[in-house]
Motif scaffolding. Structure first.
Motif, PDB file in Angstrom:
ATOM      1  N   MET A   1       0.845  -1.171   0.000  1.00 23.01           N
ATOM      2  CA  MET A   1       0.000   0.000   0.000  1.00 23.01           C
ATOM      3  C   MET A   1       0.888   1.231   0.000  1.00 23.01           C
ATOM      4  O   MET A   1       1.866   1.293   0.725  1.00 23.01           O
ATOM      5  CB  MET A   1      -0.899  -0.025   1.230  1.00 23.01           C
ATOM      6  CG  MET A   1      -1.708   1.228   1.382  1.00 23.01           C
ATOM      7  SD  MET A   1      -3.032   1.082   2.578  1.00 23.01           S
ATOM      8  CE  MET A   1      -4.071  -0.096   1.756  1.00 23.01           C
ATOM      9  N   ILE A   2       0.536   2.214  -0.806  1.00 27.16           N
ATOM     10  CA  ILE A   2       1.309   3.449  -0.905  1.00 27.16           C
ATOM     11  C   ILE A   2       0.470   4.605  -0.378  1.00 27.16           C
ATOM     12  O   ILE A   2      -0.722   4.711  -0.680  1.00 27.16           O
ATOM     13  CB  ILE A   2       1.735   3.724  -2.359  1.00 27.16           C
ATOM     14  CG1 ILE A   2       2.621   2.578  -2.866  1.00 27.16           C
ATOM     15  CG2 ILE A   2       2.450   5.061  -2.475  1.00 27.16           C
ATOM     16  CD1 ILE A   2       2.999   2.676  -4.326  1.00 27.16           C
ATOM     17  N   VAL A   3       1.109   5.442   0.421  1.00 29.12           N
ATOM     18  CA  VAL A   3       0.447   6.623   0.954  1.00 29.12           C
ATOM     19  C   VAL A   3       1.338   7.831   0.674  1.00 29.12           C
ATOM     20  O   VAL A   3       2.563   7.718   0.679  1.00 29.12           O
ATOM     21  CB  VAL A   3       0.163   6.460   2.473  1.00 29.12           C
ATOM     22  CG1 VAL A   3       1.444   6.322   3.251  1.00 29.12           C
ATOM     23  CG2 VAL A   3      -0.669   7.606   3.020  1.00 29.12           C
ATOM     24  N   MET A   4       0.734   8.962   0.408  1.00 32.82           N
ATOM     25  CA  MET A   4       1.492  10.180   0.142  1.00 32.82           C
ATOM     26  C   MET A   4       1.983  10.785   1.452  1.00 32.82           C
ATOM     27  O   MET A   4       1.288  10.732   2.469  1.00 32.82           O
ATOM     28  CB  MET A   4       0.633  11.205  -0.607  1.00 32.82           C
ATOM     29  CG  MET A   4       0.135  10.707  -1.930  1.00 32.82           C
ATOM     30  SD  MET A   4       1.509  10.217  -2.978  1.00 32.82           S
ATOM     31  CE  MET A   4       0.734  10.118  -4.528  1.00 32.82           C
ATOM     32  N   ALA A   5       3.175  11.357   1.415  1.00 25.40           N
ATOM     33  CA  ALA A   5       3.776  11.953   2.612  1.00 25.40           C
ATOM     34  C   ALA A   5       2.862  13.020   3.211  1.00 25.40           C
ATOM     35  O   ALA A   5       2.750  13.139   4.433  1.00 25.40           O
ATOM     36  CB  ALA A   5       5.140  12.551   2.286  1.00 25.40           C
ATOM     37  N   ASN A   6       2.178  13.770   2.377  1.00 25.93           N
ATOM     38  CA  ASN A   6       1.296  14.821   2.870  1.00 25.93           C
ATOM     39  C   ASN A   6       0.153  14.253   3.707  1.00 25.93           C
ATOM     40  O   ASN A   6      -0.273  14.848   4.688  1.00 25.93           O
ATOM     41  CB  ASN A   6       0.752  15.649   1.704  1.00 25.93           C
ATOM     42  CG  ASN A   6       0.138  16.936   2.183  1.00 25.93           C
ATOM     43  OD1 ASN A   6       0.717  17.625   3.021  1.00 25.93           O
ATOM     44  ND2 ASN A   6      -1.037  17.263   1.658  1.00 25.93           N
ATOM     45  N   GLU A   7      -0.336  13.071   3.333  1.00 22.84           N
ATOM     46  CA  GLU A   7      -1.404  12.426   4.103  1.00 22.84           C
ATOM     47  C   GLU A   7      -0.899  12.022   5.493  1.00 22.84           C
ATOM     48  O   GLU A   7      -1.595  12.168   6.487  1.00 22.84           O
ATOM     49  CB  GLU A   7      -1.945  11.214   3.351  1.00 22.84           C
ATOM     50  CG  GLU A   7      -3.197  10.645   3.971  1.00 22.84           C
ATOM     51  CD  GLU A   7      -3.820   9.552   3.122  1.00 22.84           C
ATOM     52  OE1 GLU A   7      -4.857   9.022   3.551  1.00 22.84           O
ATOM     53  OE2 GLU A   7      -3.283   9.212   2.047  1.00 22.84           O
ATOM     54  N   VAL A   8       0.336  11.533   5.555  1.00 25.05           N
ATOM     55  CA  VAL A   8       0.933  11.194   6.848  1.00 25.05           C
ATOM     56  C   VAL A   8       1.090  12.461   7.675  1.00 25.05           C
ATOM     57  O   VAL A   8       0.804  12.491   8.875  1.00 25.05           O
ATOM     58  CB  VAL A   8       2.302  10.498   6.669  1.00 25.05           C
ATOM     59  CG1 VAL A   8       2.976  10.261   8.010  1.00 25.05           C
ATOM     60  CG2 VAL A   8       2.139   9.190   5.910  1.00 25.05           C
ATOM     61  N   LYS A   9       1.499  13.524   7.010  1.00 22.68           N
ATOM     62  CA  LYS A   9       1.699  14.808   7.693  1.00 22.68           C
ATOM     63  C   LYS A   9       0.397  15.337   8.291  1.00 22.68           C
ATOM     64  O   LYS A   9       0.373  15.806   9.424  1.00 22.68           O
ATOM     65  CB  LYS A   9       2.283  15.819   6.699  1.00 22.68           C
ATOM     66  CG  LYS A   9       2.655  17.143   7.287  1.00 22.68           C
ATOM     67  CD  LYS A   9       3.274  18.020   6.197  1.00 22.68           C
ATOM     68  CE  LYS A   9       3.610  19.386   6.718  1.00 22.68           C
ATOM     69  NZ  LYS A   9       4.173  20.234   5.661  1.00 22.68           N
ATOM     70  N   THR A  10      -0.678  15.217   7.552  1.00 20.92           N
ATOM     71  CA  THR A  10      -1.944  15.776   8.034  1.00 20.92           C
ATOM     72  C   THR A  10      -2.676  14.868   9.013  1.00 20.92           C
ATOM     73  O   THR A  10      -3.303  15.343   9.940  1.00 20.92           O
ATOM     74  CB  THR A  10      -2.884  16.118   6.856  1.00 20.92           C
ATOM     75  OG1 THR A  10      -3.125  14.941   6.099  1.00 20.92           O
ATOM     76  CG2 THR A  10      -2.303  17.200   5.994  1.00 20.92           C
ATOM     77  N   LYS A  11      -2.578  13.547   8.818  1.00 15.94           N
ATOM     78  CA  LYS A  11      -3.325  12.620   9.665  1.00 15.94           C
ATOM     79  C   LYS A  11      -2.499  12.047  10.807  1.00 15.94           C
ATOM     80  O   LYS A  11      -3.048  11.444  11.733  1.00 15.94           O
ATOM     81  CB  LYS A  11      -3.910  11.488   8.820  1.00 15.94           C
ATOM     82  CG  LYS A  11      -4.954  11.987   7.843  1.00 15.94           C
ATOM     83  CD  LYS A  11      -5.567  10.869   7.060  1.00 15.94           C
ATOM     84  CE  LYS A  11      -6.616  11.434   6.105  1.00 15.94           C
ATOM     85  NZ  LYS A  11      -7.180  10.402   5.259  1.00 15.94           N
ATOM     86  N   GLY A  12      -1.189  12.159  10.720  1.00 13.52           N
ATOM     87  CA  GLY A  12      -0.322  11.656  11.789  1.00 13.52           C
ATOM     88  C   GLY A  12      -0.196  10.147  11.784  1.00 13.52           C
ATOM     89  O   GLY A  12      -0.671   9.455  10.879  1.00 13.52           O
ATOM     90  N   VAL A  13       0.430   9.640  12.824  1.00 21.06           N
ATOM     91  CA  VAL A  13       0.712   8.209  12.881  1.00 21.06           C
ATOM     92  C   VAL A  13      -0.539   7.359  13.055  1.00 21.06           C
ATOM     93  O   VAL A  13      -0.512   6.154  12.794  1.00 21.06           O
ATOM     94  CB  VAL A  13       1.734   7.884  13.989  1.00 21.06           C
ATOM     95  CG1 VAL A  13       3.079   8.499  13.673  1.00 21.06           C
ATOM     96  CG2 VAL A  13       1.248   8.317  15.336  1.00 21.06           C
ATOM     97  N   SER A  14      -1.650   7.955  13.481  1.00 23.18           N
ATOM     98  CA  SER A  14      -2.892   7.183  13.609  1.00 23.18           C
ATOM     99  C   SER A  14      -3.325   6.607  12.261  1.00 23.18           C
ATOM    100  O   SER A  14      -4.028   5.597  12.201  1.00 23.18           O
ATOM    101  CB  SER A  14      -3.997   8.039  14.207  1.00 23.18           C
ATOM    102  OG  SER A  14      -4.299   9.125  13.345  1.00 23.18           O
ATOM    103  N   LEU A  15      -2.873   7.220  11.191  1.00 18.42           N
ATOM    104  CA  LEU A  15      -3.174   6.739   9.852  1.00 18.42           C
ATOM    105  C   LEU A  15      -2.669   5.303   9.655  1.00 18.42           C
ATOM    106  O   LEU A  15      -3.326   4.482   9.025  1.00 18.42           O
ATOM    107  CB  LEU A  15      -2.515   7.660   8.818  1.00 18.42           C
ATOM    108  CG  LEU A  15      -2.513   7.220   7.365  1.00 18.42           C
ATOM    109  CD1 LEU A  15      -3.935   7.207   6.816  1.00 18.42           C
ATOM    110  CD2 LEU A  15      -1.631   8.128   6.545  1.00 18.42           C
ATOM    111  N   PHE A  16      -1.514   4.986  10.257  1.00 23.24           N
ATOM    112  CA  PHE A  16      -0.912   3.664  10.049  1.00 23.24           C
ATOM    113  C   PHE A  16      -1.753   2.541  10.644  1.00 23.24           C
ATOM    114  O   PHE A  16      -1.818   1.463  10.070  1.00 23.24           O
ATOM    115  CB  PHE A  16       0.515   3.629  10.585  1.00 23.24           C
ATOM    116  CG  PHE A  16       1.436   4.532   9.816  1.00 23.24           C
ATOM    117  CD1 PHE A  16       1.764   4.248   8.503  1.00 23.24           C
ATOM    118  CD2 PHE A  16       1.955   5.663  10.395  1.00 23.24           C
ATOM    119  CE1 PHE A  16       2.598   5.078   7.785  1.00 23.24           C
ATOM    120  CE2 PHE A  16       2.796   6.503   9.689  1.00 23.24           C
ATOM    121  CZ  PHE A  16       3.117   6.214   8.374  1.00 23.24           C
TER     122      PHE A  16
END
Length: 86
Positions: A1-16
């Motif tokens: 699965m690929i996620v954009m860095a900006n999505e990690v930046k906005t949603k934080g580690v809870s995204l994982f």
């Protein structure tokens, strides 16, 4: 699965947590390039154990083949030479 860095930046580690429900690893894409891989800690421990087992096996093979020295000074010189090549 690929996620954009900006999505990690906005949603934080809870995204994982959410992404790990669907995949064992998450690739972080930065500016159009896959740059990082995130895995959970248990998977990391498994991979690290395999890596250490392989290093041990390689060391034992070197010992059996006589590819070692007991001369500490020679060994330190070799380490310094290798370090200088970096």
């Amino acid at each position: 699965m690929i996620v954009m860095a900006n999505e990690v930046k906005t949603k934080g580690v809870s995204l994982f947590d959410k992404l790990f429900e669907k995949a064992e690893e998450v690739i972080i894409n930065v500016r159009g390039k896959n740059k990082y891989v995130v895995i959970d800690m248990e998977r990391y421990k498994e991979l690290r154990a395999m890596e250490l087992d392989k290093a041990y096996d390689n060391a034992m093979a070197d010992i059996k083949a006589g590819r070692y020295t007991t001369d500490v000074d020679a060994h330190l010189r070799e380490i310094h030479e290798l370090a200088n090549e970096l």
